[in-house]
Motif scaffolding. Sequence first.
Motif, PDB file in Angstrom:
ATOM      1  N   ALA A  20       0.876  -1.171   0.000  1.00 56.93           N
ATOM      2  CA  ALA A  20       0.000   0.000   0.000  1.00 56.93           C
ATOM      3  C   ALA A  20       0.918   1.227   0.000  1.00 56.93           C
ATOM      4  CB  ALA A  20      -0.946  -0.033   1.196  1.00 56.93           C
ATOM      5  N   ALA A  21       0.359   2.393   0.256  1.00 55.73           N
ATOM      6  CA  ALA A  21       1.101   3.645   0.057  1.00 55.73           C
ATOM      7  C   ALA A  21       2.429   3.678   0.813  1.00 55.73           C
ATOM      8  CB  ALA A  21       0.237   4.839   0.450  1.00 55.73           C
ATOM      9  N   PHE A  22       2.448   3.247   2.072  1.00 55.94           N
ATOM     10  CA  PHE A  22       3.689   3.301   2.838  1.00 55.94           C
ATOM     11  C   PHE A  22       4.788   2.494   2.160  1.00 55.94           C
ATOM     12  CE2 PHE A  22       6.561   1.526   6.030  1.00 55.94           C
ATOM     13  CZ  PHE A  22       7.086   2.687   6.559  1.00 55.94           C
ATOM     14  N   SER A  23       4.499   1.246   1.816  1.00 60.94           N
ATOM     15  CA  SER A  23       5.510   0.380   1.213  1.00 60.94           C
ATOM     16  C   SER A  23       5.905   0.858  -0.176  1.00 60.94           C
ATOM     17  CB  SER A  23       5.000  -1.057   1.141  1.00 60.94           C
ATOM     18  OG  SER A  23       4.824  -1.581   2.427  1.00 60.94           O
ATOM     19  N   ILE A  24       4.935   1.345  -0.927  1.00 59.78           N
ATOM     20  CA  ILE A  24       5.253   1.857  -2.262  1.00 59.78           C
ATOM     21  C   ILE A  24       6.183   3.058  -2.151  1.00 59.78           C
ATOM     22  CG2 ILE A  24       4.271   2.996  -4.299  1.00 59.78           C
ATOM     23  CD1 ILE A  24       1.834   1.069  -3.937  1.00 59.78           C
ATOM     24  N   LEU A  25       5.895   3.952  -1.218  1.00 63.78           N
ATOM     25  CA  LEU A  25       6.774   5.112  -1.036  1.00 63.78           C
ATOM     26  C   LEU A  25       8.156   4.695  -0.542  1.00 63.78           C
ATOM     27  CD1 LEU A  25       4.307   7.778   0.359  1.00 63.78           C
ATOM     28  CD2 LEU A  25       5.438   7.754  -1.873  1.00 63.78           C
ATOM     29  N   CYS A  26       8.221   3.658   0.279  1.00 62.71           N
ATOM     30  CA  CYS A  26       9.542   3.144   0.687  1.00 62.71           C
ATOM     31  C   CYS A  26      10.331   2.662  -0.525  1.00 62.71           C
ATOM     32  CB  CYS A  26       9.390   1.983   1.676  1.00 62.71           C
ATOM     33  SG  CYS A  26       9.044   2.479   3.366  1.00 62.71           S
ATOM     34  N   CYS A  27       9.657   2.000  -1.449  1.00 65.87           N
ATOM     35  CA  CYS A  27      10.329   1.530  -2.666  1.00 65.87           C
ATOM     36  C   CYS A  27      10.768   2.708  -3.536  1.00 65.87           C
ATOM     37  CB  CYS A  27       9.407   0.612  -3.462  1.00 65.87           C
ATOM     38  SG  CYS A  27       9.086  -0.969  -2.669  1.00 65.87           S
ATOM     39  N   LEU A  28       9.925   3.710  -3.643  1.00 66.69           N
ATOM     40  CA  LEU A  28      10.241   4.854  -4.503  1.00 66.69           C
ATOM     41  C   LEU A  28      11.315   5.760  -3.915  1.00 66.69           C
ATOM     42  CD1 LEU A  28       6.640   5.885  -5.604  1.00 66.69           C
ATOM     43  CD2 LEU A  28       8.396   4.814  -7.021  1.00 66.69           C
ATOM     44  N   ARG A  29      11.238   6.012  -2.623  1.00 66.17           N
ATOM     45  CA  ARG A  29      12.125   6.987  -1.986  1.00 66.17           C
ATOM     46  C   ARG A  29      13.274   6.354  -1.207  1.00 66.17           C
ATOM     47  NH1 ARG A  29      13.382  11.258  -2.721  1.00 66.17           N
ATOM     48  NH2 ARG A  29      13.304  12.127  -0.635  1.00 66.17           N
ATOM     49  N   GLY A  30      13.114   5.080  -0.840  1.00 63.23           N
ATOM     50  CA  GLY A  30      14.046   4.457   0.083  1.00 63.23           C
ATOM     51  C   GLY A  30      13.549   4.731   1.494  1.00 63.23           C
ATOM     52  N   PHE A  31      13.757   3.780   2.392  1.00 68.85           N
ATOM     53  CA  PHE A  31      13.211   3.893   3.737  1.00 68.85           C
ATOM     54  C   PHE A  31      13.717   5.145   4.451  1.00 68.85           C
ATOM     55  CE2 PHE A  31      13.356   3.034   8.311  1.00 68.85           C
ATOM     56  CZ  PHE A  31      12.009   2.785   8.543  1.00 68.85           C
ATOM     57  N   GLU A  32      15.012   5.360   4.439  1.00 66.51           N
ATOM     58  CA  GLU A  32      15.575   6.494   5.169  1.00 66.51           C
ATOM     59  C   GLU A  32      15.040   7.823   4.623  1.00 66.51           C
ATOM     60  OE1 GLU A  32      19.935   8.460   6.002  1.00 66.51           O
ATOM     61  OE2 GLU A  32      19.796   6.276   5.786  1.00 66.51           O
ATOM     62  N   ASN A  33      14.984   7.946   3.310  1.00 69.96           N
ATOM     63  CA  ASN A  33      14.457   9.184   2.714  1.00 69.96           C
ATOM     64  C   ASN A  33      12.985   9.378   3.066  1.00 69.96           C
ATOM     65  OD1 ASN A  33      16.873   9.918   1.505  1.00 69.96           O
ATOM     66  ND2 ASN A  33      16.409   8.796  -0.366  1.00 69.96           N
ATOM     67  N   LEU A  34      12.207   8.298   3.029  1.00 71.49           N
ATOM     68  CA  LEU A  34      10.789   8.429   3.369  1.00 71.49           C
ATOM     69  C   LEU A  34      10.622   8.874   4.818  1.00 71.49           C
ATOM     70  CD1 LEU A  34       7.794   8.257   2.770  1.00 71.49           C
ATOM     71  CD2 LEU A  34       7.914   5.801   3.296  1.00 71.49           C
ATOM     72  N   MET A  35      11.406   8.316   5.722  1.00 69.77           N
ATOM     73  CA  MET A  35      11.293   8.713   7.122  1.00 69.77           C
ATOM     74  C   MET A  35      11.608  10.207   7.286  1.00 69.77           C
ATOM     75  SD  MET A  35      10.212   6.126   8.835  1.00 69.77           S
ATOM     76  CE  MET A  35       9.224   5.853   7.396  1.00 69.77           C
ATOM     77  N   GLN A  36      12.573  10.703   6.533  1.00 71.71           N
ATOM     78  CA  GLN A  36      12.875  12.135   6.567  1.00 71.71           C
ATOM     79  C   GLN A  36      11.733  12.935   5.959  1.00 71.71           C
ATOM     80  OE1 GLN A  36      16.743  12.745   4.756  1.00 71.71           O
ATOM     81  NE2 GLN A  36      17.683  11.228   6.095  1.00 71.71           N
ATOM     82  N   ASP A  37      11.182  12.438   4.834  1.00 70.74           N
ATOM     83  CA  ASP A  37      10.065  13.127   4.170  1.00 70.74           C
ATOM     84  C   ASP A  37       8.853  13.238   5.093  1.00 70.74           C
ATOM     85  OD1 ASP A  37      11.635  13.224   1.893  1.00 70.74           O
ATOM     86  OD2 ASP A  37      10.563  11.587   0.867  1.00 70.74           O
ATOM     87  N   VAL A  38       8.578  12.169   5.830  1.00 68.52           N
ATOM     88  CA  VAL A  38       7.424  12.147   6.738  1.00 68.52           C
ATOM     89  C   VAL A  38       7.499  13.309   7.721  1.00 68.52           C
ATOM     90  CG1 VAL A  38       6.493  10.842   8.699  1.00 68.52           C
ATOM     91  CG2 VAL A  38       6.854   9.701   6.505  1.00 68.52           C
TER      92      VAL A  38
END
Length: 187
Positions: A20-38
């Motif tokens: 779903a959105a969380f996992s897809i964004l992790c794939c697109l941005r990378g986990f570390e980048n997504l955590m910063q984006d959040v």
Amino acid sequence: MRRLFQSYPDLFKVGCLYNAAFSILCCLRGFENLMQDVLAEPAAVREACGLIDRELVDVVHSYAACGADGLHIMEDLGTQTTTLIRPAVWEKLFAPGYERLCRAAHEHGMRVILHSCGRINDLVPRFIELGVDVLNMQQPRAYGLVEFGEQFRGKVAFLTTVDIQSTLPRGDEREVREEARLLIKHW
């Protein structure tokens, strides 16, 4: 898929969203980048979630058109001790998507099954409110086997197993049987 589902009219058929959105964004941005984006760019994350969620709702409608009885959403949202994202932040960014997915599935009479590894206890009440019918939980020891059951049994159905990270790997048949007995008793 329609032909496959029609071949088994008496079985419960499930369409899966492996991300779903969380996992897809992790794939697109990378986990570390997504955590910063959040934290740094929540409006951008919310906008991206909205785009992803609209596409996923279309997938739900497609599964329904093929004859699915259920929707299985698979995301890992926790660590061994807590959620990956604070519940208040998760609520603003990711809960709306789950609400849309559950609503779309329920409009078609489908049941919603949610899989998540990790200790997501703090999110479970909200998942139930959003329309999750079944929790596919595979780490009952991480959730607190007795406490989790006391808090949520009767409010949601469980699709579970003996703990896949602590109990099953040890391979002790007596321990596996005892944990299964506790799950039946408490969940």
